[in-house]
Scaffold this motif. Sequence first.
Motif, mmCIF file in Angstrom:
data_model
loop_
_atom_site.group_PDB
_atom_site.id
_atom_site.type_symbol
_atom_site.label_atom_id
_atom_site.label_comp_id
_atom_site.label_asym_id
_atom_site.label_seq_id
_atom_site.Cartn_x
_atom_site.Cartn_y
_atom_site.Cartn_z
ATOM 1 N N VAL A 200 0.913 -1.215 -0.042
ATOM 2 C CA VAL A 200 0.045 0.102 -0.257
ATOM 3 C C VAL A 200 0.836 1.316 -0.105
ATOM 4 C CG1 VAL A 200 -1.964 1.315 1.145
ATOM 5 C CG2 VAL A 200 -1.705 -1.219 1.048
ATOM 6 N N MET A 201 1.154 1.951 -1.316
ATOM 7 C CA MET A 201 2.144 2.937 -1.339
ATOM 8 C C MET A 201 1.420 4.094 -1.176
ATOM 9 S SD MET A 201 4.209 4.180 -4.593
ATOM 10 C CE MET A 201 5.007 2.726 -5.195
ATOM 11 N N CYS A 202 2.110 4.741 0.063
ATOM 12 C CA CYS A 202 1.359 6.094 0.121
ATOM 13 C C CYS A 202 2.278 7.349 0.223
ATOM 14 C CB CYS A 202 0.766 6.100 1.731
ATOM 15 S SG CYS A 202 -0.326 7.594 2.317
ATOM 16 N N ASP A 203 1.918 8.279 -0.473
ATOM 17 C CA ASP A 203 3.027 9.342 -0.663
ATOM 18 C C ASP A 203 2.211 10.734 -0.604
ATOM 19 O OD1 ASP A 203 5.503 10.216 -1.454
ATOM 20 O OD2 ASP A 203 5.483 9.287 -3.554
ATOM 21 N N PRO A 204 1.876 11.043 0.450
ATOM 22 C CA PRO A 204 1.126 11.984 0.941
ATOM 23 C C PRO A 204 2.040 13.603 0.481
ATOM 24 C CG PRO A 204 1.891 11.306 2.802
ATOM 25 C CD PRO A 204 2.131 10.272 1.790
ATOM 26 N N ILE A 205 3.194 13.676 0.564
ATOM 27 C CA ILE A 205 4.014 14.846 0.077
ATOM 28 C C ILE A 205 3.892 15.055 -1.175
ATOM 29 C CG2 ILE A 205 6.007 16.081 0.441
ATOM 30 C CD1 ILE A 205 4.449 15.562 3.066
ATOM 31 N N ALA A 206 3.541 14.038 -2.032
ATOM 32 C CA ALA A 206 3.401 14.307 -3.576
ATOM 33 C C ALA A 206 2.007 14.801 -3.875
ATOM 34 C CB ALA A 206 3.412 13.096 -4.165
ATOM 35 N N SER A 207 1.263 15.068 -2.778
ATOM 36 C CA SER A 207 -0.249 15.603 -2.898
ATOM 37 C C SER A 207 -0.339 16.819 -3.805
ATOM 38 C CB SER A 207 -0.814 15.920 -1.537
ATOM 39 O OG SER A 207 -1.983 16.495 -1.680
#
Length: 362
Positions: A200-207
Amino acid sequence: MHEQDQMTPNERLQAFIKGEKMDRILAMPILVSISHRVAGITHREKRASAELQAQSQIDCYKRYGNDLMIIEYGLHGVGTALGSEMNDPEDSLPAIVNHVLQDLKDIDQLDFDKTKKENDPWFAKTLEACEICQEKMGQEIPTGVLITGPFTAVSSIYPTENLLRATRKDPASIHRLLRLCTDALKDIYKEYIQRGIIIVMCDPIASGTLLRKSQYIEFVKPYATELMNHIHELGGMCCYHICGNTTKIVMDMVDTGPDMLSIDNLVDLEYVKGQVGKRLPILGNVPPVDVLMLGSRSDIFESVKTCILKGKDSPKGYIVASGCDITQNVPVENIDYMMEAVRKYGRYPIDEALLNDPATNN
């Protein structure tokens, strides 16, 4: 298996992948930050041992009958392995208080061998937690790992504000960090995939809330694509999530090649279905704060019903999920209501009259 279900999550997921009949729609609320409360322990206790991390997820499954257990490698694992310092709160999420890299001129001083499982106690602990979940419950339910994407991995090494500024002032150094982080993540992902764990790849700073579309395309998309290819070369599966408003980059996110796309509640599910529903399954997007934390039982039922109405005819399939990780401030009984609503409105064959009746939120 939950007493109100006719299939285990493993059976349901396999039927979903093959396009076969299911008892109900899949439901994957992101039960990471809240899991310790379901288990009746503090967050510090949970993160102290592999056994308690695993037990927290197992307790969630036994209570809710959700369709995926998720162990947390987390967003800061790469940075903390390299030397970023975290605080240690008793009953809330830890945060970075001192980043290991303060000056981009010092990139060469970073030792990425520290991110390997034999050198990183946290990484080893989460792998063990995954193994415990599989040993105890693997016959019924799959296990995933919530793990950082490439851009957020960089932010765990170098302060986010400085990182965002450097994408304009020193892009070459940011690409260098992204290269190093992507290579490290390949090795990290491999360890989970070899154990049969869903990424489950989560990349919030790429929002899209933080980056312009052009910045996502330059600084995130190539590295995320490389990681997706790596996952698939190893025979793994990946669900891709970016927090916040990703409306402008949803096509680019799917271009990276994930197996499933998870969307935040700030994004319109109907729009995403129209844009990418023919390409991959979509997960979403019950609001974790406005509805799950602050809403009533009726509000939760209405939100789940609306999500199913919007997503049920997505060509590649739809999975009910929270719009993001469910925080520990959400009343644990509200997840009961979410799953109750899924079993009411998402049971196959779908009852269209029930879905369209405004008087059924109870």
